[in-house]
Design a protein around this motif. Structure first.
Motif, PDB file in Angstrom:
ATOM      1  N   ASP A  27      -2.124 -19.334   2.728  1.00 54.13           N
ATOM      2  CA  ASP A  27      -2.093 -19.341   4.315  1.00 54.13           C
ATOM      3  C   ASP A  27      -1.773 -18.112   4.800  1.00 54.13           C
ATOM      4  OD1 ASP A  27      -2.307 -22.392   4.719  1.00 54.13           O
ATOM      5  OD2 ASP A  27      -0.427 -22.262   3.252  1.00 54.13           O
ATOM      6  N   VAL A  28      -1.026 -17.140   3.759  1.00 48.89           N
ATOM      7  CA  VAL A  28      -0.649 -15.807   4.344  1.00 48.89           C
ATOM      8  C   VAL A  28      -0.713 -14.892   3.066  1.00 48.89           C
ATOM      9  CG1 VAL A  28       1.933 -16.132   4.134  1.00 48.89           C
ATOM     10  CG2 VAL A  28       1.015 -14.444   5.630  1.00 48.89           C
ATOM     11  N   TRP A  29      -0.967 -13.669   3.370  1.00 51.12           N
ATOM     12  CA  TRP A  29      -0.811 -12.601   2.200  1.00 51.12           C
ATOM     13  C   TRP A  29       0.028 -11.856   2.515  1.00 51.12           C
ATOM     14  CZ3 TRP A  29      -1.904 -12.193  -2.639  1.00 51.12           C
ATOM     15  CH2 TRP A  29      -3.062 -12.895  -3.359  1.00 51.12           C
ATOM     16  N   LEU A  30       1.091 -11.339   1.698  1.00 50.35           N
ATOM     17  CA  LEU A  30       2.099 -10.477   1.818  1.00 50.35           C
ATOM     18  C   LEU A  30       1.924  -9.115   0.822  1.00 50.35           C
ATOM     19  CD1 LEU A  30       5.134 -12.501   2.109  1.00 50.35           C
ATOM     20  CD2 LEU A  30       3.619 -11.812   3.963  1.00 50.35           C
ATOM     21  N   HIS A  31       1.802  -7.780   1.591  1.00 49.76           N
ATOM     22  CA  HIS A  31       1.600  -6.834   0.597  1.00 49.76           C
ATOM     23  C   HIS A  31       2.516  -5.974   0.874  1.00 49.76           C
ATOM     24  CE1 HIS A  31       0.101  -2.923  -1.176  1.00 49.76           C
ATOM     25  NE2 HIS A  31      -1.036  -3.423  -1.360  1.00 49.76           N
ATOM     26  N   ALA A  32       3.460  -5.552  -0.330  1.00 48.36           N
ATOM     27  CA  ALA A  32       4.805  -4.874  -0.332  1.00 48.36           C
ATOM     28  C   ALA A  32       4.693  -3.297  -0.689  1.00 48.36           C
ATOM     29  CB  ALA A  32       5.771  -5.469  -1.384  1.00 48.36           C
ATOM     30  N   GLY A  33       3.474  -2.991  -0.152  1.00 48.11           N
ATOM     31  CA  GLY A  33       3.357  -1.249  -0.018  1.00 48.11           C
ATOM     32  C   GLY A  33       2.808  -0.834  -1.275  1.00 48.11           C
ATOM     33  N   GLY A  55       4.641   1.788   1.634  1.00 51.36           N
ATOM     34  CA  GLY A  55       5.557   2.268   0.598  1.00 51.36           C
ATOM     35  C   GLY A  55       5.584   3.803   0.222  1.00 51.36           C
ATOM     36  N   ASN A  56       6.334   4.292  -0.739  1.00 52.29           N
ATOM     37  CA  ASN A  56       6.708   5.502  -0.583  1.00 52.29           C
ATOM     38  C   ASN A  56       5.349   6.521  -0.835  1.00 52.29           C
ATOM     39  OD1 ASN A  56       6.935   4.222  -3.434  1.00 52.29           O
ATOM     40  ND2 ASN A  56       6.915   6.471  -4.150  1.00 52.29           N
ATOM     41  N   CYS A  57       4.147   5.888  -1.343  1.00 55.95           N
ATOM     42  CA  CYS A  57       2.897   6.700  -1.542  1.00 55.95           C
ATOM     43  C   CYS A  57       1.936   6.562  -0.418  1.00 55.95           C
ATOM     44  CB  CYS A  57       2.287   6.082  -2.958  1.00 55.95           C
ATOM     45  SG  CYS A  57       3.291   6.452  -4.552  1.00 55.95           S
ATOM     46  N   ASP A  58       2.503   5.783   0.744  1.00 53.45           N
ATOM     47  CA  ASP A  58       1.693   5.710   1.766  1.00 53.45           C
ATOM     48  C   ASP A  58       1.587   6.681   2.897  1.00 53.45           C
ATOM     49  OD1 ASP A  58       0.419   3.082   1.430  1.00 53.45           O
ATOM     50  OD2 ASP A  58       2.176   2.157   1.383  1.00 53.45           O
ATOM     51  N   GLY A  59       2.215   7.939   2.632  1.00 53.11           N
ATOM     52  CA  GLY A  59       2.413   9.029   3.441  1.00 53.11           C
ATOM     53  C   GLY A  59       3.502   9.032   4.507  1.00 53.11           C
ATOM     54  N   ILE A  60       3.495  10.222   5.164  1.00 46.70           N
ATOM     55  CA  ILE A  60       4.206  10.390   6.200  1.00 46.70           C
ATOM     56  C   ILE A  60       3.420  10.278   7.646  1.00 46.70           C
ATOM     57  CG2 ILE A  60       5.688  11.936   7.705  1.00 46.70           C
ATOM     58  CD1 ILE A  60       6.454  13.274   5.059  1.00 46.70           C
ATOM     59  N   GLY A  61       4.122   9.408   8.705  1.00 42.21           N
ATOM     60  CA  GLY A  61       3.340   9.357  10.010  1.00 42.21           C
ATOM     61  C   GLY A  61       2.167   8.343   9.932  1.00 42.21           C
ATOM     62  N   ILE A  62       2.471   7.469   9.170  1.00 47.60           N
ATOM     63  CA  ILE A  62       1.598   6.209   9.149  1.00 47.60           C
ATOM     64  C   ILE A  62       1.952   5.225  10.186  1.00 47.60           C
ATOM     65  CG2 ILE A  62       0.725   6.415   6.545  1.00 47.60           C
ATOM     66  CD1 ILE A  62       2.944   4.134   6.278  1.00 47.60           C
ATOM     67  N   LYS A  63       0.982   4.169  10.558  1.00 51.62           N
ATOM     68  CA  LYS A  63       1.263   3.283  11.612  1.00 51.62           C
ATOM     69  C   LYS A  63       1.615   1.795  10.901  1.00 51.62           C
ATOM     70  CE  LYS A  63      -1.175   6.015  15.120  1.00 51.62           C
ATOM     71  NZ  LYS A  63      -2.095   6.191  15.670  1.00 51.62           N
ATOM     72  N   CYS A  64       2.178   1.945   9.998  1.00 53.09           N
ATOM     73  CA  CYS A  64       2.797   0.613   9.403  1.00 53.09           C
ATOM     74  C   CYS A  64       4.202   0.823   9.161  1.00 53.09           C
ATOM     75  CB  CYS A  64       1.975   0.634   7.923  1.00 53.09           C
ATOM     76  SG  CYS A  64       2.282  -1.079   7.139  1.00 53.09           S
TER      77      CYS A  64
END
Length: 159
Positions: A27-33, A55-64
């Motif tokens: 019914d739903v997917w959750l992604h923890a980064g 998460g820590n590898c997603d970069g700076i200034g992201i829109k999440c």
């Protein structure tokens, strides 16, 4: 309600596809980064609600957001990557925050190691990594919440 949970996909679209196919209907997917945007594959190919955090590898200034709260089948779920709570050495700080937030389920990633335990009525869950596991095969998780509010979590190995 069936909830799919993954983390630490690190750009491996094939691993995400394999987890989604293995999970079946959710019914739903959750992604923890750590490459939260890998859920775009799910958005393109499945009509399912998706919640992801950076998460820590997603970069700076992201829109999440780095943390999210989601309600599923009457249960409050807190999702974070875990790197800000020292989860590679202990989940104590994460557990304390989850109890402070008064959630039923705390989901995190970061360590690439699947882990699941209960602290009183609180479920602490790390689905592991769908693409870069440590010590095991790639993993993800399914959480089922029945009509009576019972929570049944399961770690699933991708082989």
């Amino acid at each position: 309600m069936r909830i799919g949970v993954m983390s630490d996909s690190h750009g491996d679209e094939d691993a995400v596809k394999k987890a989604v196919q293995s999970a079946g209907n959710v019914d739903v997917w959750l992604h923890a980064g750590d490459y939260y945007h890998d859920v775009n594959f799910i958005r393109k190919n499945h009509i399912t609600k998706i919640v992801s955090v950076a998460g820590n590898c997603d970069g700076i200034g992201i829109k999440c957001p780095e943390e999210e709260f989601v309600q599923c089948a009457g249960k409050e779920i807190w999702i974070c990557h875990g790197h800000r709570y020292g989860v590679k050495s202990s989940t104590r700080e994460l557990e304390w925050m989850a109890k402070t937030y008064e959630v039923d389920i705390a989901i995190y990633g970061h360590s690439h190691i699947p882990e699941m335990h209960w602290e009183d009525e609180l479920l602490i869950l790390n689905p592991g990594s769908v693409s870069r596991p440590r010590f095991k095969n790639p993993t993800f998780a399914i959480i089922e919440i029945d009509d009576w509010g019972n929570i049944k979590p399961e770690i699933i190995e991708l082989v």
